[in-house]
Motif scaffolding. Structure first.
Motif, PDB file in Angstrom:
ATOM      1  N   VAL A   1      12.839 -36.332 -10.215  1.00 22.32           N
ATOM      2  CA  VAL A   1      12.034 -36.599 -11.408  1.00 22.32           C
ATOM      3  C   VAL A   1      10.853 -35.634 -11.438  1.00 22.32           C
ATOM      4  O   VAL A   1      10.052 -35.594 -10.511  1.00 22.32           O
ATOM      5  CB  VAL A   1      11.511 -38.043 -11.423  1.00 22.32           C
ATOM      6  CG1 VAL A   1      10.711 -38.296 -12.704  1.00 22.32           C
ATOM      7  CG2 VAL A   1      12.655 -39.032 -11.299  1.00 22.32           C
TER       8      VAL A   1
ATOM      9  N   VAL B   1      16.373 -39.189 -16.679  1.00 28.74           N
ATOM     10  CA  VAL B   1      17.345 -39.273 -15.585  1.00 28.74           C
ATOM     11  C   VAL B   1      18.488 -40.193 -15.999  1.00 28.74           C
ATOM     12  O   VAL B   1      18.253 -41.287 -16.536  1.00 28.74           O
ATOM     13  CB  VAL B   1      16.676 -39.805 -14.304  1.00 28.74           C
ATOM     14  CG1 VAL B   1      17.711 -40.026 -13.215  1.00 28.74           C
ATOM     15  CG2 VAL B   1      15.589 -38.842 -13.832  1.00 28.74           C
TER      16      VAL B   1
ATOM     17  N   ASP C   1      16.605 -35.076 -13.421  1.00 31.72           N
ATOM     18  CA  ASP C   1      15.804 -35.011 -14.643  1.00 31.72           C
ATOM     19  C   ASP C   1      16.338 -33.928 -15.592  1.00 31.72           C
ATOM     20  O   ASP C   1      16.215 -32.737 -15.332  1.00 31.72           O
ATOM     21  CB  ASP C   1      14.360 -34.698 -14.229  1.00 31.72           C
ATOM     22  CG  ASP C   1      13.355 -34.803 -15.352  1.00 31.72           C
ATOM     23  OD1 ASP C   1      13.724 -34.522 -16.504  1.00 31.72           O
ATOM     24  OD2 ASP C   1      12.195 -35.141 -15.061  1.00 31.72           O
TER      25      ASP C   1
END
Length: 217
Positions: free
Chosen positions: A22, A29, A190
């Protein structure tokens, strides 16, 4: 594909759902492998879901920086050249915005990532560095011509150039005439960060290709 990167062609993506990657935000995500379609026109990048063709993200130039926006045109991050870079191919910065700070237009107390580019024989490497720890947290290997690109988790204990798990890769070659390419992203990674990173890699690739063409010239 360059011989130096051909060994990665059939390397599988590695899920990160147990420890998500992240950078921009956890809302970017996903639990499954994601396939993206990216169209590049100058400094504009339009990113769509390759399965549904639905809009996901867009990068556009603003104040000498690339602004990463979501499908609702909300600013998520900026990609900028590092003003103190001294290398031939400039360093770049990814400046995520804190939640609630999108309208401010600056990365207040947000995590900054520095991208350092170096050339190798037939390909180039982009190291993503966390300035706070000075560690290489991710690195990208890409070809100078065409567009084959692989994103790895940072170097392993085997050394600075040793690859960690494969997080994302390009799936379709880009050319000077038709800059459209696909990207596959592993579960737990991400998407917005990968999009911003790919924008830097594409910019670097074009700069290197142009320099090589001028030198051959």
């Amino acid at each position: 594909m360059g011989a130096a990167l051909s060994k990665y062609k059939d390397l599988p993506l590695v899920s990160q759902t147990q420890n998500p990657v992240v950078v921009i935000g956890i809302e970017h995500v996903h639990r499954n492998t994601q396939s993206l379609r990216i169209k590049v026109s100058g400094d504009e990048h339009v990113i769509r879901d390759s399965v549904t063709n639905g809009p996901l993200y867009k990068l556009a130039k603003r104040d000498k920086r690339l602004r990463l926006m979501d499908a609702n045109a909300e600013t998520l991050a900026y990609v900028a050249s590092d003003p103190i870079a001294t290398t031939k191919f400039a360093k770049y910065l990814i400046l995520p915005l804190e939640t609630g700070q999108q309208s401010v237009g600056v990365a207040r107390n947000a995590r900054l990532l520095q991208l350092k580019v170096s050339r190798k024989a037939g390909f180039f490497v982009t190291e993503v560095i966390d300035p706070a720890s000075e560690l290489v947290v991710y690195h990208v290997k890409g070809t100078n011509m065409g567009f084959h690109c692989y994103v790895f988790l940072g170097p392993t204990s085997k050394g600075r150039d040793a690859e960690g798990p494969l997080l994302a890769r390009s799936t379709k070659e880009s050319t000077w005439i038709k800059s459209i390419y696909g990207v596959e992203v592993a579960p737990g990674v991400d998407l917005a960060f990968v999009v911003a990173l790919m924008a830097v890699v594409e910019k670097v690739r074009r700069k290197i290709a142009a320099a090589d063409s001028a030198a051959a010239g």
